[in-house]
Design a protein around this motif. Structure first.
Motif: not given
Length: 334
Positions: A121-128, A301-318
């Motif tokens: 579950l990935f939350l957008s925060s584009t300026p980051l 979007l690249t970061a989202f797929f990195d979380v899903v596919d590679n287990g990268a940490p969420l860049p911004y959390t709920f």
């Protein structure tokens, strides 16, 4: 409507307004071999998206779910609809990317559901994901002296979506108004750069004849945990779309006008201002303000797929977002 069964279809985009179309356009670039289906109740939006991007469309989630083969969902509707849509997609076992929410409805329930389903579950925060914000963050963290800043972000509300009346979309709603959205967009990166907010003073008012049920300008005096002090001016009044930042300390001066060519740093030794070049080329989308660039949306979007596919940490959390929404509630309530 879906014209044929698409067994390999795997990307669902819910909402085909301006942001939904942007996500489709960028997903086409990132995942050219993926099948995309766009869901929107409006026939004109479905027809436009199908014509522009060659995607299949559906009028409802049930119609899209019935096709099967889905893996990812992108929630691009108005914020007050997000919680229920996220829940529906998570129950289907989909990895979910949601645009900015502005309210914390369903945060706890949907985080729990995502964990139970074993999906992202990935939350957008584009300026980051903007190069300028990351440069400012690193410069501030490297400074040897205390830092202060002033930052003005504003644009006249009817100019945000000139193709529709501002009273007809979510920015005219008291719970998801334009100033609230600007605060929710800017505060995450501000808190990353200057540290979490320790204290705040608020001045707000109504400076226009706009038919909105809330203030249209906010002046915020911010004190951060590391001692940084800042002035943040947020408004939907400015007839010119502006994003003007000054960061200053004894050994640092930065300015930025919101554009890719507008970041500058003062050379203390030579006593002159110098441009900070972060880009070799810049992609823009017609109809948006000069400071809206495509790259940050693509990086996100690249970061989202990195979380899903590679287990990268969420860049911004709920959890981070919920804390900031509580702060924004306080700002609006004072």
């Amino acid at each position: 409507m879906i014209c044929e069964r698409m067994a390999s279809m795997d990307i669902l985009v819910i909402g085909l307004g301006s942001m939904g179309k942007r996500r489709v356009r960028l997903l086409r670039r990132l995942r050219p071999d993926s099948r995309i289906i766009g869901v929107d109740a409006r026939e004109d939006r479905r027809a436009e998206a199908a014509a522009l991007y060659g995607i299949a469309t559906a009028t409802s989630l049930d119609e899209a779910f019935a096709e099967g083969g889905l893996k990812y969902a992108f929630i691009c509707t108005s914020p007050l609809s997000h919680a229920a849509l996220i829940s529906q997609c998570l129950k289907q076992g989909l990895h979910v990317f949601t645009e900015i929410n502005l309210v914390s409805d369903g945060y706890g329930e949907n985080q729990k559901l995502a964990g139970e389903q074993g999906v992202t579950l990935f939350l957008s925060s584009t300026p980051l994901f903007r190069r300028e914000m990351n440069y400012v963050t690193q410069a501030v963290r490297s400074a040897d002296s205390p830092i202060s800043y002033s930052y003005h972000v504003g644009q006249y509300l009817p100019d945000w979506h000139p193709w529709e009346n501002y009273t007809d979309f979510f920015l005219g709603d008291v719970r998801t108004n334009g100033c609230r959205e600007l605060m929710a967009i800017e505060l995450p990166w501000i808190c990353r750069a200057f540290s979490p907010i320790k204290d705040i003073q608020v001045k707000k008012g109504k400076k226009t004849a706009l038919k909105t049920p809330c203030p249209d300008s906010y002046l915020l005096l911010l004190e951060h945990e590391n001692g940084t002090q800042g002035v943040l001016l947020i408004d939907v009044v400015s007839r010119k779309a502006v994003r003007n930042l000054e960061v200053f300390g004894e050994d640092l001066y930065l300015s930025w006008d919101g554009t890719e060519a507008g970041l500058k740093r003062w050379n203390i030794q030579e006593k002159r201002e110098e441009p900070v070049t972060l880009y070799t080329s810049v992609e823009k989308q017609e109809g948006y303000a000069a400071f809206i660039a495509e790259e940050a949306y693509l990086n996100e979007l690249t970061a989202f797929f990195d979380v899903v596919d590679n287990g990268a940490p969420l860049p911004y959390t709920f959890d981070e977002d919920q804390r900031l929404l509580v702060l924004i509630d306080r700002i609006e309530g004072e």
